[in-house]
Write an enzyme that holds these catalytic residues in place. Structure first.
Site, PDB file in Angstrom:
ATOM      1  N   GLU A 199       7.672 -21.604   7.829  1.00 34.97           N
ATOM      2  CA  GLU A 199       7.769 -20.745   9.016  1.00 34.97           C
ATOM      3  C   GLU A 199       8.796 -21.201  10.028  1.00 34.97           C
ATOM      4  OE1 GLU A 199       4.827 -21.360  12.725  1.00 34.97           O
ATOM      5  OE2 GLU A 199       3.833 -20.704  10.792  1.00 34.97           O
ATOM      6  N   GLU A 221       0.768  -1.073  -0.114  1.00 32.31           N
ATOM      7  CA  GLU A 221       0.220  -0.035   0.002  1.00 32.31           C
ATOM      8  C   GLU A 221       0.778   1.359  -0.182  1.00 32.31           C
ATOM      9  OE1 GLU A 221      -2.543  -0.616   3.391  1.00 32.31           O
ATOM     10  OE2 GLU A 221      -4.027  -1.680   2.113  1.00 32.31           O
TER      11      GLU A 221
END
Length: 307
Positions: free
Chosen positions: A122, A91
């Site tokens: 992860e 963004e």
């Protein structure tokens, strides 16, 4: 003790994994009552963030110094935490006209992990090191490790590797005394407590991460001169709505009539910040660009020079 038993013992110590006995029969409630309960839980998150504002502000000031030297802001996390980082990074270009390489979101397992879990990613600090090596991470950069539990190997590995390259490091977690915060120069621990659904850290923890990342990116960009007051003068006008917004921002900043706004935008290739400087500083397009370059993009400083 087996690996699974050891991990279970770790999870038992985390507030984000704690079981809420008072919510054990939430499925028996009406939909409206469940919604009220969940909303009440969510309402506690801003206060948890507020408790960490001094740590967040200190991290932002350090990040802004490095970004002003040309450094990058890199988020690194797995699952929901990684997705929050990718979202915030994605963004920044339309909001602040940053280069996509300036703010980067890394998620364990790569881009495909945004929509589908990549098993085992992860758990690999080595994968984080490889991802940061590919970016050529260095002393002017900042790496923000994000993990609700504060124990995710990928996030901790990212912070640990970044420190070996001289980068600034921030550890954002939702548990106190986390390994992630301990590994980073700036530890931010937003303790939101047990989730409505036990261990579902896309809920309050995810909301807390989003709020903190909003603070980090937005205030860093303010410090870098990407705004004029609370106006997004560095926004990118990439569609009709944004082109209309750009004109509104120039109007709010200058009070100029539409014809003058159109002329200023035409003279500056549609750059909002430059157009504001043309109008308020009484300069032409090339001079506005020159003044902004000299002030490192800070409109207030450029206006002082123009006047």
């Amino acid at each position: 003790m087996t690996a699974h038993a050891d991990l279970r013992a770790q999870l038992d110590t985390l507030t984000t994994e704690a079981f809420r006995q008072d919510l054990a029969e939430i499925d028996r409630l009406s939909t409206l009552d469940i919604a009220r309960t969940m909303n009440a839980e969510d309402a506690t998150v801003p206060a948890a963030v507020a408790a960490q504002l001094p740590h967040i502000a200190a991290a932002i000031d350090a990040i802004a110094v490095r970004m002003a030297r040309g450094g990058r802001l890199v988020y690194a996390g797995a699952g929901t935490a990684g997705r929050m980082g990718v979202l915030d990074a994605s963004e920044c270009p339309p909001t602040f006209n940053t280069d996509p390489a300036d703010v980067v979101g890394l998620i364990a397992g790569g881009p495909s992990a945004m929509v589908k879990s990549v098993e085992g990613a992860e758990d690999s600090p080595e994968l984080a090191a490889a991802d940061l090596t590919a970016l050529g991470i260095g002393p002017d950069d900042t790496v923000v490790g994000i993990s609700a539990s504060g124990r995710t190997p990928y996030a901790i590995g990212a912070v640990a590797f970044a420190r070996t390259r001289g980068a600034l490091t921030v550890g954002l977690s939702c548990n106190a005394g986390s390994a992630l915060a301990a590994a980073a120069e700036h530890g931010i621990e937003v303790v939101v407590g047990p989730e409505l659904l036990t261990g579902s850290t896309r809920l309050k923890a995810g909301t807390a991460q989003k709020l903190v990342l909003n603070l980090i990116s937005t205030i860093t960009m303010i410090r870098l001169g990407k705004t004029y007051g609370n106006l997004m003068v560095d926004m990118r006008s990439s569609n009709e709505k944004l082109r209309a917004r750009a004109r509104r921002i120039v109007a709010l900043a200058t009070g100029a009539p539409d014809a003058e706004i159109e002329a200023a935008l035409a003279a500056t290739d549609g750059e909002v910040k430059n157009a504001v400087l043309v109008i308020l500083g009484g300069v032409d397009g090339p001079k506005a660009a020159e003044l902004l370059a000299a002030s490192h993009g800070h409109l207030r400083a450029a206006l002082t020079e123009a006047r």
